[in-house]
Design an enzyme around this catalytic site. Structure first.
Site, short mmCIF file in Angstrom:
data_model
loop_
_atom_site.label_atom_id
_atom_site.label_comp_id
_atom_site.label_asym_id
_atom_site.label_seq_id
_atom_site.Cartn_x
_atom_site.Cartn_y
_atom_site.Cartn_z
N ASP A 225 0.89 -1.23 -0.09
CA ASP A 225 -0.05 0.08 0.08
C ASP A 225 0.89 1.23 -0.10
OD1 ASP A 225 -2.55 1.72 0.21
OD2 ASP A 225 -2.20 1.75 2.21
N HIS A 230 5.04 5.10 -2.23
CA HIS A 230 5.35 6.43 -1.32
C HIS A 230 6.70 6.50 -0.78
CE1 HIS A 230 1.10 6.78 -2.40
NE2 HIS A 230 0.55 6.70 -1.29
C1 BG6 Z 1 -2.48 6.15 0.25
C2 BG6 Z 1 -2.89 4.77 0.67
O1 BG6 Z 1 -1.89 5.69 -1.22
O2 BG6 Z 1 -1.97 6.85 0.82
C3 BG6 Z 1 -3.64 4.92 2.07
O3 BG6 Z 1 -3.72 3.76 0.02
C4 BG6 Z 1 -2.88 5.91 2.95
O4 BG6 Z 1 -3.66 3.73 2.90
C5 BG6 Z 1 -2.60 7.26 2.32
O5 BG6 Z 1 -3.84 6.27 4.17
C6 BG6 Z 1 -2.01 8.31 2.89
O6 BG6 Z 1 -1.78 9.39 2.01
P1 BG6 Z 1 -1.64 10.87 2.81
O7 BG6 Z 1 -1.48 11.69 1.74
O8 BG6 Z 1 -2.69 11.15 3.71
O9 BG6 Z 1 -0.24 10.71 3.55
#
Ligand code: BG6
Length: 463
Positions: A225, A230
């Site tokens: 995920d 990220h």
């Molecule tokens: C998403 C995930 O890509 O990123 C989620 O699928 C996560 O599980 C989210 O909560 C977090 O993104 P941000 O921008 O809130 O840090």
């Protein structure tokens, strides 16, 4: 000269992503005077344009800070809707009509990857792919093999330079600011290597659980995920060599950095699952899917050899915060008699919820003794990102700017790194919601290193 997109088409227009992210970004683009092209939603819902407009309004009310009447009117004037099955040629004929001769449409696939091939083929057969760009969302595959298959599927219908793979972390202000600070300050470069950096920590903590997305999460887990995408983007921005300029050289260097990251093995990973996860709707009673992962990454390059990159991601942790701390080595000698020489120098990049760029240093406490304390020099502090990542990235894609999109080779490298630790390659340890995950995560750290708590704001503990 890159052509500006002249129509935005989004597949999956009645779905969750469109509702939560795309409509709010469109409203924002209109607010900033940046959206003038037709916006065509495509879905198989049996809806008409009025129903689609009602959905757009509901989305703005719920996720766009409220629908602004003037902006909504403008959005309505741009919206078109095509209803139909993605497997039917007629759907794409209707889309072609709706495009009304647009020369550079941008097709956003806000749909499950299993539908990419069908939509790609439909676009190609109807010639809607000519001169077009395609935007795809994560998850981009579930493993190295499936990512390769997906890449080869898309490449049948679109050349690589027309494929924009979204990782919304690359659209975040502080991530772009990290890249900027690294290469706009010559003073950092001499320090940015194994001679001065002791370790790097990246924390992506969320205090929320899976929020009703249990069945989605069962298929993903924290590694697929967020860690594969990220976090790997953050690692690439931290570890990359100086690019020759904006544009493709930035993507070249990010991709190259990942090729040097060692493939993870089970002893570098600790997985956790918060107690209560198995009671969530859509989650198996005996699920071993991780909601937490800690990892120790090694980068086999002259710059980074021997410097551990410690990663922690998870749900139901004590706080929602994403932060990077680059810890520098301590002075080689204790010159002063003070009991502790405190924290080493560090650079801290807070990615969310605020934007912070700070440098940690020791200063002498006012007074007689030669004793110090740790403080931070704050270079930048902003309460939040001014522009939603999706808005920034859609505008970039419309202008053909791919710097902050993931490229095929980079996505595959990121999968290569995590591939051997997917699934049940390592045990999953239970942890109490609201804690920092299983105690076993400590075993990844070198002696004397602790996991940083973002609530300490970089200045404590003094150890
Ligand atoms: C998403 C995930 O890509 O990123 C989620 O699928 C996560 O599980 C989210 O909560 C977090 O993104 P941000 O921008 O809130 O840090």
């Amino acid at each position: 000269m890159v052509d500006q997109a002249d129509a935005l088409v989004f597949f999956g227009a009645t779905g969750d992503l469109a509702y939560k992210k795309i409509f709010p970004s469109l409203q924002s683009m209109i607010r900033h005077g940046r959206l003038n092209m037709p916006v065509i939603g495509v879905a198989r819902q049996g809806w008409n344009l009025d129903q689609f407009k009602a959905r757009a309004k509901a989305s703005l009310d719920e996720h766009g800070g409220g629908a602004d009447p003037a902006l909504l009117n403008k959005l309505f004037s741009l919206l078109k809707y095509v209803d139909g099955d993605y497997r039917n040629a007629e759907t794409f004929q209707s889309l072609r009509q709706a495009l009304n001769g647009a020369k550079h449409p941008m097709h956003y696939l806000a749909i499950p990857p299993s539908m990419f091939a069908t939509v790609g083929e439909g676009l190609a057969k109807s010639q809607c792919n000519i001169g077009a760009r395609i935007i795809v969302e994560k998850p981009f595959g579930r493993s190295l093999d499936s990512a390769r298959t997906l890449n080869s599927t898309l490449s049948k219908y679109f050349p690589e330079e027309a494929i924009f793979r979204i990782d919304h972390y690359l659209g975040k202000e502080p991530v772009q600011s990290l890249l900027y600070s690294r290469f706009a300050n010559a003073v950092l470069e001499p320090l940015w290597n194994r001679n001065y950096v002791a370790s790097v920590q990246i924390t992506m903590a969320e205090n929320i659980g899976v929020q009703g997305r249990g069945s989605f999460y069962e298929e993903a887990g924290a590694i697929r995920d967020v860690l594969q995408n990220h976090i790997m983007q953050l690692v690439a921005c931290l570890a990359m060599e100086p690019p020759a300029g904006e544009g493709e050289p930035i993507r070249d260097e990010r991709a190259k950095a990942l090729t040097l990251v060692r493939t993870l093995s089970p002893e570098d990973v600790v997985r956790g699952q918060f107690a209560g996860y198995r009671d969530e709707k859509g989650v198996a009673g005996d699920s071993t899917v991780e909601t937490f992962a800690a990892a120790r990454l090694w980068i086999d390059s002259w710059r980074w050899a021997g410097v551990p990159f410690y990663i922690r991601v998870g749900k139901c942790l004590p706080v929602s915060c994403t932060e990077i701390v680059v810890d520098f080595k301590k002075p080689p000698q204790h010159v002063f008699r003070e009991a502790s020489i405190g924290r080493s120098n560090h650079l801290r990049f807070r990615v969310s919820p605020e934007v912070i760029l700070a440098m940690g240093v020791r200063v002498k406490k006012i007074g007689e003794a030669l004793e110090g304390t740790s403080v931070e020099l704050i270079a930048q502090r902003h309460p939040h990102d001014e522009m939603e990542p999706y808005e920034r990235l859609l505008l970039d894609a419309a202008g053909g700017k791919a710097d902050f999109f993931a490229r095929e080779d980079q996505v595959e490298e990121a999968w290569r790194i995590v591939d051997p630790i997917l699934g049940n390659a390592t045990p999953v340890h239970s942890y109490t919601p609201g804690t920092w995950g299983p105690a076993e995560a400590q075993s990844l750290l070198a002696d004397g290193v602790i996991w940083r708590d973002p609530r300490d704001e970089g200045v404590n503990p003094d150890a």
